[in-house]
Design a protein around this motif. Sequence first.
Motif, PDB file in Angstrom:
ATOM      1  N   ILE A   1     -35.391 -27.016 -49.526  1.00 39.78           N
ATOM      2  CA  ILE A   1     -35.741 -25.675 -49.586  1.00 39.78           C
ATOM      3  C   ILE A   1     -34.917 -25.057 -50.171  1.00 39.78           C
ATOM      4  O   ILE A   1     -33.975 -25.138 -50.280  1.00 39.78           O
ATOM      5  N   TYR A   2     -35.080 -23.419 -51.278  1.00 42.10           N
ATOM      6  CA  TYR A   2     -34.257 -22.494 -51.707  1.00 42.10           C
ATOM      7  C   TYR A   2     -34.957 -21.486 -51.435  1.00 42.10           C
ATOM      8  O   TYR A   2     -36.202 -21.416 -50.646  1.00 42.10           O
ATOM      9  N   TYR A   3     -33.772 -20.965 -51.556  1.00 46.95           N
ATOM     10  CA  TYR A   3     -34.725 -19.791 -51.651  1.00 46.95           C
ATOM     11  C   TYR A   3     -33.557 -18.559 -52.796  1.00 46.95           C
ATOM     12  O   TYR A   3     -32.708 -19.278 -53.842  1.00 46.95           O
ATOM     13  N   MET A   4     -33.565 -17.556 -53.211  1.00 41.99           N
ATOM     14  CA  MET A   4     -34.033 -16.465 -54.086  1.00 41.99           C
ATOM     15  C   MET A   4     -32.616 -15.539 -53.740  1.00 41.99           C
ATOM     16  O   MET A   4     -32.853 -14.672 -53.695  1.00 41.99           O
ATOM     17  N   ASN A   5     -31.528 -15.833 -54.439  1.00 38.21           N
ATOM     18  CA  ASN A   5     -30.069 -14.999 -54.499  1.00 38.21           C
ATOM     19  C   ASN A   5     -30.715 -13.780 -54.989  1.00 38.21           C
ATOM     20  O   ASN A   5     -31.288 -13.318 -55.471  1.00 38.21           O
TER      21      ASN A   5
ATOM     22  N   TYR B   1     -32.355 -19.478 -57.688  1.00 36.26           N
ATOM     23  CA  TYR B   1     -32.614 -20.332 -56.131  1.00 36.26           C
ATOM     24  C   TYR B   1     -31.042 -20.980 -55.950  1.00 36.26           C
ATOM     25  O   TYR B   1     -30.503 -21.981 -56.869  1.00 36.26           O
ATOM     26  N   VAL B   2     -31.519 -20.960 -54.518  1.00 38.83           N
ATOM     27  CA  VAL B   2     -29.882 -21.820 -54.079  1.00 38.83           C
ATOM     28  C   VAL B   2     -30.372 -22.406 -53.324  1.00 38.83           C
ATOM     29  O   VAL B   2     -31.573 -22.642 -52.230  1.00 38.83           O
ATOM     30  N   LYS B   3     -29.953 -23.432 -52.929  1.00 40.59           N
ATOM     31  CA  LYS B   3     -30.550 -24.839 -52.430  1.00 40.59           C
ATOM     32  C   LYS B   3     -29.811 -24.561 -50.380  1.00 40.59           C
ATOM     33  O   LYS B   3     -28.921 -23.991 -50.385  1.00 40.59           O
ATOM     34  N   HIS B   4     -30.921 -24.653 -49.556  1.00 42.93           N
ATOM     35  CA  HIS B   4     -31.084 -23.588 -48.115  1.00 42.93           C
ATOM     36  C   HIS B   4     -31.201 -25.003 -47.782  1.00 42.93           C
ATOM     37  O   HIS B   4     -30.646 -25.635 -45.877  1.00 42.93           O
ATOM     38  N   PHE B   5     -31.737 -26.575 -47.511  1.00 42.51           N
ATOM     39  CA  PHE B   5     -32.289 -27.460 -47.345  1.00 42.51           C
ATOM     40  C   PHE B   5     -32.816 -28.742 -48.022  1.00 42.51           C
ATOM     41  O   PHE B   5     -32.656 -28.596 -49.268  1.00 42.51           O
TER      42      PHE B   5
ATOM     43  N   GLY C   1     -35.701 -19.888 -43.228  1.00 47.72           N
ATOM     44  CA  GLY C   1     -35.642 -18.362 -43.309  1.00 47.72           C
ATOM     45  C   GLY C   1     -35.590 -17.413 -42.415  1.00 47.72           C
ATOM     46  O   GLY C   1     -35.676 -17.744 -41.423  1.00 47.72           O
ATOM     47  N   SER C   2     -36.059 -16.484 -42.861  1.00 41.97           N
ATOM     48  CA  SER C   2     -35.670 -14.677 -41.417  1.00 41.97           C
ATOM     49  C   SER C   2     -35.721 -14.045 -42.056  1.00 41.97           C
ATOM     50  O   SER C   2     -36.037 -12.994 -42.018  1.00 41.97           O
ATOM     51  N   ILE C   3     -34.859 -13.800 -43.039  1.00 42.86           N
ATOM     52  CA  ILE C   3     -34.663 -12.331 -44.131  1.00 42.86           C
ATOM     53  C   ILE C   3     -35.324 -12.559 -45.215  1.00 42.86           C
ATOM     54  O   ILE C   3     -35.876 -14.199 -46.532  1.00 42.86           O
ATOM     55  N   LYS C   4     -36.647 -11.569 -45.978  1.00 46.85           N
ATOM     56  CA  LYS C   4     -37.173 -11.693 -46.830  1.00 46.85           C
ATOM     57  C   LYS C   4     -36.706 -11.775 -48.254  1.00 46.85           C
ATOM     58  O   LYS C   4     -35.694 -11.162 -48.773  1.00 46.85           O
ATOM     59  N   ARG C   5     -37.100 -13.197 -48.574  1.00 50.01           N
ATOM     60  CA  ARG C   5     -36.622 -13.566 -50.257  1.00 50.01           C
ATOM     61  C   ARG C   5     -37.624 -14.471 -50.774  1.00 50.01           C
ATOM     62  O   ARG C   5     -37.831 -15.297 -49.798  1.00 50.01           O
ATOM     63  N   ARG C   6     -37.665 -14.544 -52.137  1.00 55.40           N
ATOM     64  CA  ARG C   6     -38.619 -15.291 -52.537  1.00 55.40           C
ATOM     65  C   ARG C   6     -37.527 -17.236 -51.944  1.00 55.40           C
ATOM     66  O   ARG C   6     -36.509 -17.442 -52.191  1.00 55.40           O
ATOM     67  N   ARG C   7     -39.276 -17.306 -51.712  1.00 52.31           N
ATOM     68  CA  ARG C   7     -38.714 -19.163 -51.810  1.00 52.31           C
ATOM     69  C   ARG C   7     -39.374 -20.340 -52.092  1.00 52.31           C
ATOM     70  O   ARG C   7     -40.300 -19.487 -52.726  1.00 52.31           O
ATOM     71  N   LYS C   8     -38.265 -21.531 -52.363  1.00 47.27           N
ATOM     72  CA  LYS C   8     -39.549 -22.326 -53.041  1.00 47.27           C
ATOM     73  C   LYS C   8     -39.366 -23.703 -52.656  1.00 47.27           C
ATOM     74  O   LYS C   8     -38.068 -24.116 -51.913  1.00 47.27           O
ATOM     75  N   VAL C   9     -40.331 -24.431 -52.256  1.00 49.40           N
ATOM     76  CA  VAL C   9     -39.923 -25.790 -51.598  1.00 49.40           C
ATOM     77  C   VAL C   9     -40.181 -27.172 -52.750  1.00 49.40           C
ATOM     78  O   VAL C   9     -41.145 -27.080 -53.329  1.00 49.40           O
ATOM     79  N   HIS C  10     -39.442 -27.852 -52.589  1.00 52.62           N
ATOM     80  CA  HIS C  10     -39.799 -29.108 -54.043  1.00 52.62           C
ATOM     81  C   HIS C  10     -39.837 -30.424 -53.374  1.00 52.62           C
ATOM     82  O   HIS C  10     -38.450 -30.861 -51.943  1.00 52.62           O
TER      83      HIS C  10
END
Length: 169
Positions: free
Chosen positions: A106-110, A115-119, A134-143
Amino acid sequence: MSRFRNVIVDDHGTDTPPELQLRRITTSPVVADSLTPPRSSVIPGAAACNFSYFDWFDWHDAGVPGMAPKSYLASRFGDKKRYSDSYVANCTPGGSPSHLYARHRIYYMNALGNYVKHFDSKVAPWRQQSIGKGSIKRRRKVHYDDGWNSSPNCGGGACVYTREGRFRN
């Protein structure tokens, strides 16, 4: 694995098991225990991998041999930015070599648009994993991808995983 659900479908062909011949059709999910799947729908190694984990989802890819790696972007699902919920079930038979994992990231956009790896995790054969980030509104990606390079011949077709997820605000 008590959260696994089966959905009864209309088309069972000529091999409908007796316990389904008098079924009622419904639009909601149905919990069904001890039913025999129709032989025509069974893919070797994948029959136990066609369930859904979440009550609702943005994507659901039931386990089939040779499933290609894939990324899901929040921008393609209404741009919901606060949370990413993701589920992986590695349906590769228990006792298989440990390198036959399903990879789950799982990633979020900085602020710079990267995209920064979150998990990052590997799900071993016959294991499952559900994660929410998540919790803060940021674009997200799952791979998702797998340790058998999407080869449909892996384990005679028994190397499969299910991937499912959703984005929420």
